[in-house]
Design an enzyme around this catalytic site. Structure first.
Site, short mmCIF file in Angstrom:
data_model
loop_
_atom_site.label_atom_id
_atom_site.label_comp_id
_atom_site.label_asym_id
_atom_site.label_seq_id
_atom_site.Cartn_x
_atom_site.Cartn_y
_atom_site.Cartn_z
N HIS A 97 56.86 -2.41 55.16
CA HIS A 97 55.44 -2.17 54.86
C HIS A 97 55.31 -1.10 53.77
CE1 HIS A 97 54.92 -4.17 58.74
NE2 HIS A 97 53.59 -4.16 58.59
N GLU A 153 55.56 4.66 61.64
CA GLU A 153 55.81 3.59 62.61
C GLU A 153 57.20 2.98 62.43
OE1 GLU A 153 52.54 0.79 62.39
OE2 GLU A 153 51.16 2.22 63.30
N ASN A 205 29.17 -26.92 86.22
CA ASN A 205 29.48 -26.43 87.56
C ASN A 205 30.86 -25.76 87.58
OD1 ASN A 205 31.30 -28.52 87.56
ND2 ASN A 205 30.04 -29.88 88.81
N GLN A 257 37.40 -33.63 83.29
CA GLN A 257 37.89 -34.70 82.41
C GLN A 257 37.22 -34.62 81.04
OE1 GLN A 257 36.56 -34.94 85.37
NE2 GLN A 257 35.01 -36.54 85.54
N TYR A 265 29.42 -29.66 75.83
CA TYR A 265 29.33 -30.28 77.16
C TYR A 265 27.89 -30.24 77.65
CZ TYR A 265 29.93 -31.67 81.90
OH TYR A 265 29.81 -32.37 83.09
N SER A 273 23.31 -21.49 87.68
CA SER A 273 22.16 -20.69 87.22
C SER A 273 21.76 -19.62 88.24
CB SER A 273 20.96 -21.60 86.99
OG SER A 273 21.31 -22.60 86.09
N GLU A 314 21.89 -13.64 84.82
CA GLU A 314 21.77 -14.57 83.68
C GLU A 314 20.36 -14.48 83.10
OE1 GLU A 314 21.69 -18.67 84.80
OE2 GLU A 314 21.99 -19.37 82.75
N HIS A 315 19.36 -14.58 84.00
CA HIS A 315 17.96 -14.44 83.58
C HIS A 315 17.37 -13.24 84.30
CE1 HIS A 315 18.77 -18.87 83.74
NE2 HIS A 315 18.32 -18.78 82.51
N HIS A 361 18.43 -25.57 90.44
CA HIS A 361 19.51 -26.12 89.62
C HIS A 361 20.67 -26.62 90.45
CE1 HIS A 361 18.48 -25.93 85.46
NE2 HIS A 361 17.91 -24.75 85.65
N GLN A 415 15.10 -21.52 89.22
CA GLN A 415 16.55 -21.44 89.01
C GLN A 415 17.29 -21.87 90.27
OE1 GLN A 415 17.62 -21.07 85.77
NE2 GLN A 415 15.40 -21.27 85.64
N ASP A 453 14.23 -21.87 78.93
CA ASP A 453 15.11 -22.97 79.31
C ASP A 453 14.92 -24.16 78.38
OD1 ASP A 453 16.47 -21.82 81.37
OD2 ASP A 453 15.39 -22.84 82.98
N1 NAD Z 1 24.67 -20.78 82.78
C1 NAD Z 1 24.01 -21.60 82.01
O1 NAD Z 1 23.73 -21.31 80.86
C2 NAD Z 1 23.59 -22.94 82.53
C3 NAD Z 1 22.78 -23.80 81.76
C4 NAD Z 1 22.47 -25.06 82.27
C5 NAD Z 1 22.97 -25.46 83.52
N2 NAD Z 1 23.74 -24.58 84.22
C6 NAD Z 1 24.36 -24.94 85.48
O2 NAD Z 1 25.23 -26.03 85.21
C7 NAD Z 1 25.50 -26.65 86.44
C8 NAD Z 1 25.56 -28.14 86.26
O3 NAD Z 1 26.28 -28.64 87.33
P1 NAD Z 1 26.21 -30.13 87.80
O4 NAD Z 1 27.09 -30.29 88.96
O5 NAD Z 1 24.79 -30.50 87.95
O6 NAD Z 1 26.72 -30.98 86.58
P2 NAD Z 1 28.06 -30.95 85.71
O7 NAD Z 1 27.82 -31.92 84.62
O8 NAD Z 1 28.43 -29.58 85.36
O9 NAD Z 1 29.18 -31.51 86.67
C9 NAD Z 1 29.29 -32.86 87.03
C10 NAD Z 1 30.75 -33.22 87.08
O10 NAD Z 1 31.42 -32.39 88.04
C11 NAD Z 1 32.59 -33.05 88.43
N3 NAD Z 1 32.75 -32.96 89.86
C12 NAD Z 1 31.79 -32.99 90.81
N4 NAD Z 1 32.36 -32.94 92.04
C13 NAD Z 1 33.70 -32.89 91.85
C14 NAD Z 1 34.81 -32.81 92.72
N5 NAD Z 1 34.67 -32.76 94.04
N6 NAD Z 1 36.05 -32.77 92.18
C15 NAD Z 1 36.23 -32.79 90.84
N7 NAD Z 1 35.20 -32.86 89.98
C16 NAD Z 1 33.95 -32.91 90.48
C17 NAD Z 1 32.47 -34.48 88.04
O11 NAD Z 1 33.38 -34.72 87.02
C18 NAD Z 1 31.06 -34.61 87.47
O12 NAD Z 1 31.04 -35.47 86.37
C19 NAD Z 1 24.44 -26.19 87.43
O13 NAD Z 1 25.06 -25.31 88.34
C20 NAD Z 1 23.45 -25.42 86.56
O14 NAD Z 1 22.90 -24.36 87.25
C21 NAD Z 1 24.06 -23.36 83.75
N1 HSO Z 2 18.19 -22.60 83.57
C1 HSO Z 2 19.34 -23.28 83.00
C2 HSO Z 2 20.30 -22.19 82.56
O1 HSO Z 2 20.78 -21.48 83.61
C3 HSO Z 2 19.01 -24.14 81.82
C4 HSO Z 2 18.11 -25.29 82.07
C5 HSO Z 2 18.20 -26.54 81.59
N2 HSO Z 2 17.13 -27.26 82.01
C6 HSO Z 2 16.39 -26.45 82.73
N3 HSO Z 2 17.00 -25.27 82.77
ZN ZN Z 3 16.63 -23.84 84.28
#
Ligand code: NAD
Ligand code: HSO
Ligand code: ZN
Length: 439
Positions: free
Chosen positions: A428, A423, A217, A194, A132, A244, A335-336, A269, A266, A369
């Site tokens: 066995h 047992e 998310n 989805q 993903y 993040s 995380e970091h 994000h 961070q 990153d």
């Molecule tokens: N922990 C890690 O290793 C790491 C690495 C990279 C990014 N991240 C995090 O990933 C996250 C990415 O989130 P994002 O939102 O930018 O993108 P995303 O791709 O995770 O989510 C987008 C999707 O969320 C869904 N969505 C949004 N609102 C909705 C609602 N109200 N109801 C149902 N579905 C809904 C939709 O399907 C949309 O396509 C950020 O929080 C970022 O910090 C974490």
């Molecule tokens: N900091 C994110 C992980 O929490 C990863 C990322 C992607 N692009 C930039 N940063």
């Molecule tokens: Zn980042």
């Protein structure tokens, strides 16, 4: 004390009781019940109606009109038009990630535990993996590298990528270029729950995957947790990699500007991101310098409103003791973890809970990153206390074998018979007896 526009709550560690620490460091509470209520019908819909449901979700969430929600390899050159310099940058990152993740491969092992009793462990790649790639608040081609490269290193033969479509119904060319480089077979144009459902249950012509990887998310994370618990899906997930977060520990040797930007990198994000600063034995003057830098950059940066929102849930701790600083850090399990400390690497033995550590003044989180070689898909929300980030092992399964010689079963068999009878499991015991083993 100066009053800044962006004020981060600040605590003196010495004035906080141990029970209060947990409250202060608590992540923003996620409304999991409610998120589940949103996510589950979406998953059921994709399960029932497949691509049609994906097309409707793309219209709803991405405002994208799709004719098809699936792109199959080979991808057209016109879809991966990437500036030559960016291609080179992607290639540099790819190579560093490849080098670090190849070094993680472990040889098969073989141990003769007793004479005539040989146990082995062999690794096998997971056959079908679903990656993903987030695309909500920011499109993250770097995540395609972080998930795809270890999958390649592990030898996974079938890679499926899923990422939200852009408004014009396309996928960022950089993601298509990386998908092509990885030999991915399909890109599913879907985000959120989805996307997870499409990979977990499959679509016509696209078999379900065995394991789903990737950050996202709260909707993505909740959907991953849901399908993992569905025996019908028989799908594993990598880890809970949510919004993040970063925890930075600084002492008087730090550069205020670097500290501020490491934190804000961070925070930008998403609104759910969280930043924590632990200031170790700083004078008020040094501390003010950092606060001023945070404030100035938070208002200047392009994602200022997201940053300001994220900062509201953040926290600063002041302490005079390094041990105390690391106690707080281990309790939070970031995380970091960034160490802006003199002789930073000497503190590594104090780190017990963290996704990835950034050591010293020249190691901003941004390097990991994108391109240093470590993985950026890391545990959030305190899961660093029990999970590792994505690594080569995440894409492998280990299978054990044992081969006993006649001498081996004669030596070990009596113990097994007695333990089985203890047992009450006589079949066995008899499976050993029938081979001529006597007590
Ligand atoms: N922990 C890690 O290793 C790491 C690495 C990279 C990014 N991240 C995090 O990933 C996250 C990415 O989130 P994002 O939102 O930018 O993108 P995303 O791709 O995770 O989510 C987008 C999707 O969320 C869904 N969505 C949004 N609102 C909705 C609602 N109200 N109801 C149902 N579905 C809904 C939709 O399907 C949309 O396509 C950020 O929080 C970022 O910090 C974490
Ligand atoms: N900091 C994110 C992980 O929490 C990863 C990322 C992607 N692009 C930039 N940063
Ligand atoms: Zn980042």
């Amino acid at each position: 004390m100066v009053k800044y526009e962006v004020q981060v709550p600040t605590y003196k560690a010495s004035a906080v009781s141990p029970s209060e620490r947990e409250r202060i460091l608590a992540r923003p509470i996620q409304d999991t019940q409610n998120i589940r209520k949103i996510v589950e019908p979406i998953i059921d819909d994709v399960k029932a109606r497949g691509e049609k449901a994906l097309i409707e979700c793309a219209a709803k969430f991405e405002k994208a009109e799709l004719k098809s929600a699936v792109m199959k390899a080979p991808f057209n050159e016109s879809m991966m038009k990437v500036a030559p310099r960016i291609r080179e940058d992607i290639d540099i990152a790819y190579n560093n990630i490849y080098a670090f993740h190849s070094a993680q491969l472990r040889p098969n092992i073989s141990v003769e535990t007793m004479r005539g009793v040989v146990c082995q462990r062999m690794s096998r790649p997971i056959e079908r993996v679903g990656l993903y790639i987030p695309g909500g608040t920011a499109v993250l081609p770097s995540t395609a590298l972080m998930l795809g490269v270890p999958a390649k290193v592990a030898g996974c033969p079938h890679i499926v990528i899923s990422t939200p479509a852009r408004k014009d119904g396309t996928v960022a060319p950089e993601i298509v270029y990386i998908a092509h480089k990885l030999g991915a077979e399909e890109i599913i144009l879907a985000g959120g729950a989805q996307a997870v459902a499409a990979m977990a249950y499959g679509l016509p012509g696209i078999p379900k995957v065995n394991k789903i990887f990737g950050p996202g998310n709260q909707f993505v994370t909740a959907a991953k947790m849901h399908v993992q618990n569905d025996y019908g899906a028989l799908v594993a997930i990598d880890l809970p990699a949510g919004p993040s977060e970063v925890l930075v520990i600084v002492d008087e040797s730090c550069n205020a500007e670097s500290v501020a930007l490491d934190l804000l990198s961070q925070a930008e994000h998403g609104m759910d991101s969280q930043i924590v600063l632990i200031a170790l034995a700083l004078t008020d003057e040094q501390f003010d310098e950092i606060e001023a830098a945070i404030n100035q950059h938070a208002l200047r940066l392009s994602r200022s409103s997201i940053i300001q929102h994220a900062i509201k849930k953040s926290v600063i701790i002041r302490t005079d003791s390094a041990d105390e600083a690391f106690e707080w850090s281990n309790l939070y399990g970031p995380e970091h973890l960034v160490l802006h400390l003199k002789n930073a690497s000497s503190y590594l033995p104090k780190v017990f809970n963290a996704g990835s550590v950034f050591v010293g003044p020249w190691s901003p989180v941004s390097m990991g990153d994108y391109a240093s070689g470590t993985n950026h898909t890391l545990p959030t929300y305190g899961y660093a206390s029990s999970y590792s980030g994505v690594n080569t092992d995440s894409f492998l399964k280990y299978i054990t074998t044992q081969e006993l010689s006649e001498e081996g079963i004669q030596r070990l068999g009596p113990s097994v018979i007695r333990l089985a009878e203890l047992e009450g499991l006589t079949a066995h015991a008899d499976a050993v007896r029938v081979r001529g083993v006597k007590l």
